[in-house]
Design an enzyme around this catalytic site. Sequence first.
Site, PDB file in Angstrom:
ATOM      1  N   CYS A  99      38.150  39.043  51.771  1.00  0.00           N
ATOM      2  CA  CYS A  99      37.144  40.047  51.389  1.00  0.00           C
ATOM      3  C   CYS A  99      36.226  40.441  52.540  1.00  0.00           C
ATOM      4  CB  CYS A  99      36.310  39.514  50.232  1.00  0.00           C
ATOM      5  SG  CYS A  99      37.268  39.326  48.733  1.00  0.00           S
TER       6      CYS A  99
HETATM    7  N1  LIG Z   1      40.417  36.235  46.699  1.00  0.00           N
HETATM    8  C1  LIG Z   1      39.186  36.554  46.389  1.00  0.00           C
HETATM    9  O1  LIG Z   1      38.327  35.709  46.423  1.00  0.00           O
HETATM   10  C2  LIG Z   1      38.806  37.976  45.972  1.00  0.00           C
HETATM   11  C3  LIG Z   1      37.520  38.187  45.478  1.00  0.00           C
HETATM   12  C4  LIG Z   1      37.155  39.465  45.072  1.00  0.00           C
HETATM   13  C5  LIG Z   1      38.057  40.517  45.210  1.00  0.00           C
HETATM   14  N2  LIG Z   1      39.311  40.306  45.718  1.00  0.00           N
HETATM   15  C6  LIG Z   1      40.216  41.438  45.807  1.00  0.00           C
HETATM   16  O2  LIG Z   1      41.208  41.324  44.794  1.00  0.00           O
HETATM   17  C7  LIG Z   1      42.462  41.841  45.273  1.00  0.00           C
HETATM   18  C8  LIG Z   1      43.527  40.766  45.147  1.00  0.00           C
HETATM   19  O3  LIG Z   1      43.176  39.659  45.951  1.00  0.00           O
HETATM   20  P1  LIG Z   1      43.782  38.224  45.748  1.00  0.00           P
HETATM   21  O4  LIG Z   1      42.950  37.309  46.554  1.00  0.00           O
HETATM   22  O5  LIG Z   1      43.986  37.913  44.313  1.00  0.00           O
HETATM   23  O6  LIG Z   1      45.219  38.419  46.443  1.00  0.00           O
HETATM   24  P2  LIG Z   1      46.479  37.439  46.381  1.00  0.00           P
HETATM   25  O7  LIG Z   1      47.259  37.698  47.605  1.00  0.00           O
HETATM   26  O8  LIG Z   1      46.027  36.048  46.057  1.00  0.00           O
HETATM   27  O9  LIG Z   1      47.293  37.954  45.118  1.00  0.00           O
HETATM   28  C9  LIG Z   1      47.908  39.190  45.055  1.00  0.00           C
HETATM   29  C10 LIG Z   1      49.178  39.059  44.263  1.00  0.00           C
HETATM   30  O10 LIG Z   1      49.735  40.364  44.111  1.00  0.00           O
HETATM   31  C11 LIG Z   1      51.144  40.248  44.197  1.00  0.00           C
HETATM   32  N3  LIG Z   1      51.689  41.573  44.465  1.00  0.00           N
HETATM   33  C12 LIG Z   1      51.741  42.253  45.640  1.00  0.00           C
HETATM   34  N4  LIG Z   1      52.299  43.463  45.450  1.00  0.00           N
HETATM   35  C13 LIG Z   1      52.581  43.562  44.129  1.00  0.00           C
HETATM   36  C14 LIG Z   1      53.156  44.569  43.339  1.00  0.00           C
HETATM   37  N5  LIG Z   1      53.526  45.742  43.846  1.00  0.00           N
HETATM   38  N6  LIG Z   1      53.326  44.314  42.017  1.00  0.00           N
HETATM   39  C15 LIG Z   1      52.963  43.125  41.477  1.00  0.00           C
HETATM   40  N7  LIG Z   1      52.392  42.142  42.193  1.00  0.00           N
HETATM   41  C16 LIG Z   1      52.203  42.357  43.507  1.00  0.00           C
HETATM   42  C17 LIG Z   1      51.362  39.203  45.256  1.00  0.00           C
HETATM   43  O11 LIG Z   1      52.651  38.630  45.170  1.00  0.00           O
HETATM   44  C18 LIG Z   1      50.240  38.202  44.916  1.00  0.00           C
HETATM   45  O12 LIG Z   1      50.680  37.226  44.000  1.00  0.00           O
HETATM   46  C19 LIG Z   1      42.202  42.292  46.696  1.00  0.00           C
HETATM   47  O13 LIG Z   1      41.884  43.660  46.703  1.00  0.00           O
HETATM   48  C20 LIG Z   1      40.975  41.496  47.099  1.00  0.00           C
HETATM   49  O14 LIG Z   1      40.215  42.148  48.106  1.00  0.00           O
HETATM   50  C21 LIG Z   1      39.699  39.038  46.089  1.00  0.00           C
END
Ligand SMILES: NC(=O)c1ccc[n+]([C@@H]2O[C@H](COP(=O)([O-])OP(=O)(O)OC[C@H]3O[C@@H](n4cnc5c(N)ncnc54)[C@H](O)[C@@H]3O)[C@@H](O)[C@H]2O)c1
Length: 434
Positions: free
Chosen positions: A271
């Site tokens: 993030c």
């Molecule tokens: N990790 C955090 O602490 C956090 C906090 C707030 C916001 N976010 C935001 O949330 C979003 C996701 O982050 P995250 O940390 O969960 O990511 P992550 O990488 O842990 O998870 C994303 C998942 O999406 C899957 N994926 C990718 N392309 C796909 C598709 N086309 N169809 C289905 N699944 C697909 C991946 O395989 C993965 O399992 C990002 O935009 C991030 O900035 C993350």
Amino acid sequence: MADLLSKIADGTAVVGVIGLGYVGLPLMRAFNQAGMKVVGFDVDPRKIEALHRGENYLKHLGEDYVKNMVASGKFDATTDVMRMGECDALISCVPTPLGVHLEPDLAYVEATALDIAKTLRKGQLVVLESSTYPRTTREVMQPHFEAKGLKCGVDYYLAYSPEREDPGRKDHNTQTIPKLVGGIDARSGEVAVALYRKAIKQVVPVSTAEVAEAAKLLENIYRAVNIALVNEMKIVLQAMGIDVWEVVEAAKTKPFGFQAFYPGPGLGGHCIPIDPYYLTWKAREVGHTTRFIELAGEVNRGMPDYVVNRTMLALNGEGKAIKGSRILVLGLAYKPDVDDVRESPSFEIIEKLEHLGAEVDYNDPHVPATHKMRHHDLQMTSVEFSPEKLAGYDCVVVATNHAAYDWTAVGKHAKLIVDTRNAMRGVKGNVVQA
Ligand SMILES: NC(=O)c1ccc[n+]([C@@H]2O[C@H](COP(=O)([O-])OP(=O)(O)OC[C@H]3O[C@@H](n4cnc5c(N)ncnc54)[C@H](O)[C@@H]3O)[C@@H](O)[C@H]2O)c1
């Protein structure tokens, strides 16, 4: 709309969550705990298989985290995007990384929009949760749905709701963190608010999707800028021989007008090092620059170099050069007690030390081995944490203050410690702060 609202109200609406990572998995579980049927979608078949076996792959959430959900009879998970049509609501939580020139990479968001569009039907609600620049929901997602001849706010509903997940945090969870929700239009906002109210304690409606998108960026930019400020303070105060950590603790006693941020070896995670640049890119469209963001980025991105430089000086104080020294980096994850290594500054520190000729190992109780990442491929495995090992290195660099570490043992056995986290506070040893 009445149909969907009544399905939401009586809990029979089926909730599909796309992207089952740090954000998507806890969200899916929250809706399941609210008694709703959930269907998880991910492109990674290993995640889907693990869930069907009742296994949790996000270690910081605990081994049993998904067991009840999977056994509830109201759970399914699949890689088959054609099943998205079965869901009344679809929430996309896919990654939003940066490209090589620090530009937004919306390939994952686009891919899910295309997948959703394949089976989009009347009466469905779609919500984007991925962090991104204002107008993404309207400009990047909506056109794929309108191309199907369906009208937003009439045939289907579209909204944005930012995720505020903080993996590893014990005092809040997905259900208790207030949730901002903004629709592309008033009806979409209303439906999305109703849905989230089923699973989240406090839902905060805002007037548009754009307000919700921008609020998320403001939150993360605020952190990036303040971390840069305290990192800059650290560099100045360390040159003056003043303990920056004690200074922050002292300033913190003011009951108003100050929020404590802590210095470190650089930014990490999915993030704070990334999201601010989404606004930088979008701001150009309206003829503006984001000077605070760029300055904060410059300071924060310089921190691994600062740590390497301090390590070099510390070794010099012992009559040693970096070249040929054996260095152990403690902590590969970007923050304590999680296994998340995305954007972790430890990688850059290790690469820079190796580039200068050091022989580097790492230990991280949460990261037994490195895997190939977008910018790094260290191909290393975690070495043992033991008195003998600690004593065998010329220098130990503390990069992450995991609770599992025995700092007294570090102080007792390591010849020289470069501490970027104030982990050695009050512990005896040959410590240099960095
Ligand atoms: N990790 C955090 O602490 C956090 C906090 C707030 C916001 N976010 C935001 O949330 C979003 C996701 O982050 P995250 O940390 O969960 O990511 P992550 O990488 O842990 O998870 C994303 C998942 O999406 C899957 N994926 C990718 N392309 C796909 C598709 N086309 N169809 C289905 N699944 C697909 C991946 O395989 C993965 O399992 C990002 O935009 C991030 O900035 C993350």
